[in-house]
Design a protein around this motif. Structure first.
Motif, PDB file in Angstrom:
ATOM      1  N   GLY A 215      -4.956 -12.965   3.316  1.00 45.02           N
ATOM      2  CA  GLY A 215      -3.586 -13.009   2.809  1.00 45.02           C
ATOM      3  C   GLY A 215      -3.123 -11.630   2.394  1.00 45.02           C
ATOM      4  O   GLY A 215      -3.375 -10.637   3.078  1.00 45.02           O
ATOM      5  N   GLN A 216      -2.447 -11.552   1.234  1.00 48.81           N
ATOM      6  CA  GLN A 216      -1.939 -10.281   0.720  1.00 48.81           C
ATOM      7  C   GLN A 216      -2.691  -9.893  -0.551  1.00 48.81           C
ATOM      8  O   GLN A 216      -3.114 -10.748  -1.330  1.00 48.81           O
ATOM      9  CB  GLN A 216      -0.441 -10.386   0.411  1.00 48.81           C
ATOM     10  CG  GLN A 216       0.435 -10.573   1.636  1.00 48.81           C
ATOM     11  CD  GLN A 216       1.905 -10.611   1.276  1.00 48.81           C
ATOM     12  OE1 GLN A 216       2.283 -10.904   0.133  1.00 48.81           O
ATOM     13  NE2 GLN A 216       2.759 -10.320   2.245  1.00 48.81           N
ATOM     14  N   TYR A 217      -2.836  -8.585  -0.732  1.00 46.00           N
ATOM     15  CA  TYR A 217      -3.463  -8.074  -1.954  1.00 46.00           C
ATOM     16  C   TYR A 217      -2.660  -6.875  -2.451  1.00 46.00           C
ATOM     17  O   TYR A 217      -2.255  -6.012  -1.667  1.00 46.00           O
ATOM     18  CB  TYR A 217      -4.906  -7.658  -1.696  1.00 46.00           C
ATOM     19  CG  TYR A 217      -5.564  -7.021  -2.904  1.00 46.00           C
ATOM     20  CD1 TYR A 217      -5.787  -7.757  -4.059  1.00 46.00           C
ATOM     21  CD2 TYR A 217      -5.919  -5.674  -2.898  1.00 46.00           C
ATOM     22  CE1 TYR A 217      -6.368  -7.175  -5.181  1.00 46.00           C
ATOM     23  CE2 TYR A 217      -6.499  -5.087  -4.010  1.00 46.00           C
ATOM     24  CZ  TYR A 217      -6.709  -5.840  -5.150  1.00 46.00           C
ATOM     25  OH  TYR A 217      -7.275  -5.279  -6.258  1.00 46.00           O
ATOM     26  N   PHE A 218      -2.451  -6.834  -3.773  1.00 48.05           N
ATOM     27  CA  PHE A 218      -1.707  -5.749  -4.400  1.00 48.05           C
ATOM     28  C   PHE A 218      -2.574  -5.110  -5.491  1.00 48.05           C
ATOM     29  O   PHE A 218      -3.283  -5.814  -6.219  1.00 48.05           O
ATOM     30  CB  PHE A 218      -0.413  -6.263  -5.040  1.00 48.05           C
ATOM     31  CG  PHE A 218       0.531  -6.925  -4.077  1.00 48.05           C
ATOM     32  CD1 PHE A 218       1.582  -6.215  -3.519  1.00 48.05           C
ATOM     33  CD2 PHE A 218       0.380  -8.266  -3.733  1.00 48.05           C
ATOM     34  CE1 PHE A 218       2.470  -6.836  -2.644  1.00 48.05           C
ATOM     35  CE2 PHE A 218       1.257  -8.892  -2.859  1.00 48.05           C
ATOM     36  CZ  PHE A 218       2.307  -8.160  -2.311  1.00 48.05           C
ATOM     37  N   MET A 219      -2.480  -3.781  -5.631  1.00 52.06           N
ATOM     38  CA  MET A 219      -3.108  -3.085  -6.752  1.00 52.06           C
ATOM     39  C   MET A 219      -2.277  -1.859  -7.105  1.00 52.06           C
ATOM     40  O   MET A 219      -1.486  -1.367  -6.281  1.00 52.06           O
ATOM     41  CB  MET A 219      -4.556  -2.685  -6.432  1.00 52.06           C
ATOM     42  CG  MET A 219      -4.709  -1.594  -5.395  1.00 52.06           C
ATOM     43  SD  MET A 219      -6.445  -1.040  -5.226  1.00 52.06           S
ATOM     44  CE  MET A 219      -6.726  -0.297  -6.837  1.00 52.06           C
ATOM     45  N   TYR A 220      -2.459  -1.378  -8.342  1.00 51.40           N
ATOM     46  CA  TYR A 220      -1.643  -0.282  -8.847  1.00 51.40           C
ATOM     47  C   TYR A 220      -2.527   0.691  -9.622  1.00 51.40           C
ATOM     48  O   TYR A 220      -3.492   0.281 -10.280  1.00 51.40           O
ATOM     49  CB  TYR A 220      -0.525  -0.816  -9.751  1.00 51.40           C
ATOM     50  CG  TYR A 220       0.358  -1.836  -9.069  1.00 51.40           C
ATOM     51  CD1 TYR A 220       1.504  -1.437  -8.380  1.00 51.40           C
ATOM     52  CD2 TYR A 220       0.023  -3.190  -9.079  1.00 51.40           C
ATOM     53  CE1 TYR A 220       2.306  -2.377  -7.731  1.00 51.40           C
ATOM     54  CE2 TYR A 220       0.811  -4.125  -8.431  1.00 51.40           C
ATOM     55  CZ  TYR A 220       1.957  -3.706  -7.754  1.00 51.40           C
ATOM     56  OH  TYR A 220       2.731  -4.624  -7.107  1.00 51.40           O
ATOM     57  N   LEU A 221      -2.173   1.993  -9.543  1.00 52.07           N
ATOM     58  CA  LEU A 221      -2.919   3.056 -10.205  1.00 52.07           C
ATOM     59  C   LEU A 221      -1.980   3.889 -11.068  1.00 52.07           C
ATOM     60  O   LEU A 221      -0.818   4.098 -10.719  1.00 52.07           O
ATOM     61  CB  LEU A 221      -3.594   3.975  -9.177  1.00 52.07           C
ATOM     62  CG  LEU A 221      -4.573   3.348  -8.188  1.00 52.07           C
ATOM     63  CD1 LEU A 221      -5.014   4.393  -7.179  1.00 52.07           C
ATOM     64  CD2 LEU A 221      -5.774   2.752  -8.909  1.00 52.07           C
ATOM     65  N   ASP A 222      -2.516   4.402 -12.180  1.00 51.38           N
ATOM     66  CA  ASP A 222      -1.733   5.282 -13.045  1.00 51.38           C
ATOM     67  C   ASP A 222      -2.674   6.141 -13.883  1.00 51.38           C
ATOM     68  O   ASP A 222      -3.813   5.744 -14.171  1.00 51.38           O
ATOM     69  CB  ASP A 222      -0.815   4.460 -13.962  1.00 51.38           C
ATOM     70  CG  ASP A 222       0.260   5.318 -14.628  1.00 51.38           C
ATOM     71  OD1 ASP A 222       0.565   6.403 -14.105  1.00 51.38           O
ATOM     72  OD2 ASP A 222       0.803   4.898 -15.668  1.00 51.38           O
ATOM     73  N   ASP A 223      -2.197   7.327 -14.243  1.00 51.19           N
ATOM     74  CA  ASP A 223      -2.814   8.176 -15.262  1.00 51.19           C
ATOM     75  C   ASP A 223      -4.271   8.532 -14.938  1.00 51.19           C
ATOM     76  O   ASP A 223      -5.205   8.078 -15.599  1.00 51.19           O
ATOM     77  CB  ASP A 223      -2.728   7.478 -16.625  1.00 51.19           C
ATOM     78  CG  ASP A 223      -3.067   8.432 -17.770  1.00 51.19           C
ATOM     79  OD1 ASP A 223      -3.054   9.646 -17.559  1.00 51.19           O
ATOM     80  OD2 ASP A 223      -3.348   7.930 -18.875  1.00 51.19           O
TER      81      ASP A 223
END
Length: 245
Positions: A215-223
């Motif tokens: 399916g779909q996968y989301f991830m996010y990065l910061d700092d």
């Protein structure tokens, strides 16, 4: 008899005090080298610039896209409250910190897959890096995150940071292993090859769990930031020639 007992007690107390003092002087946990360290937490990237990060996946595994979004850890707080909560280093407290880098994957099928998030240019770390950290929103999937680095000689290494099976934002940190002899492992300095940054951040690798990679996968990065030893830089004499010619 009392004098003998008192003498033995005094001797025992003296011996214990001497042993304690010797243990303190020679105890390796005191780390004599710590007197020659100047540890600082520095910011490497706040993920605020378009085009500074890329992402890729095998074309047989899926389609990937990455871009900047508004938000970040503690985004419901005011900018001042957020900066205080995540304790930004002094040099970036007045910098904009409103974006995060998001990645979206559309898997073609289940399988043993990996995808990469890499800096447009490797990010150098001044001094001797001790730890590297990044804030991640992993969407509670059992994938694993690794840090990709290059050492002083350009050798590539992967350092496991942890599982992404958590909800919300989490600060993920990895310790940089110390080279045992300056030749093996991750080497960050050498007196034989002039001056240059000892460690460079290449990016991240995410190894997908076959059970949930569909399916779909989301991830996010910061700092992205590092704790580094700047002793040799901060204590360099102003009239000392630089070995970079």
């Amino acid at each position: 008899m009392k004098k003998i007992v008192a003498l033995f007690i005094a001797l025992a107390v003296f011996t214990a005090a001497f042993a304690q003092q010797s243990m303190y002087v020679n105890d390796p946990s005191t780390d004599a080298d710590s007197a020659h360290q100047s540890l600082r937490e520095i910011s490497l990237d706040l993920f605020e610039r378009e085009g500074s990060w890329n992402c890729r996946i095998s074309p047989d595994a899926g389609i990937i896209a990455g871009r900047l979004f508004d938000g970040g850890p503690f985004s419901d707080l005011t900018p001042d409250e957020r900066a205080a909560e995540i304790k930004l280093p002094e040099e970036v407290k007045d910098s904009p910190n409103t974006k995060v880098y998001g990645v979206k994957i559309e898997f073609f099928h289940r399988g043993v897959n990996s995808f990469f998030i890499t800096a447009a240019r490797p990010i150098p770390i001044e001094g001797i890096a001790k730890t590297v950290s990044v804030w991640v929103a992993g969407r509670n999937q059992a994938h694993s995150l690794s840090l990709l680095v290059q050492d002083y000689f350009g050798n590539s290494f992967e350092l496991y940071m942890g599982s992404l099976a958590f909800s919300g934002w989490r600060k993920m940190t990895v310790t940089i292993p110390v080279s045992p002899d300056g030749k093996r492992g991750i080497v960050q300095q050498s007196p034989y090859w002039g001056e240059r940054p000892g460690l460079r951040i290449v990016g991240f690798r995410v190894d997908c769990d076959p059970e949930t990679a569909f399916g779909q996968y989301f991830m996010y990065l910061d700092d992205l930031r590092a704790v580094t030893d700047l002793y040799s830089i901060e204590n360099l004499d102003g009239d000392d020639p630089s070995d970079n010619w």
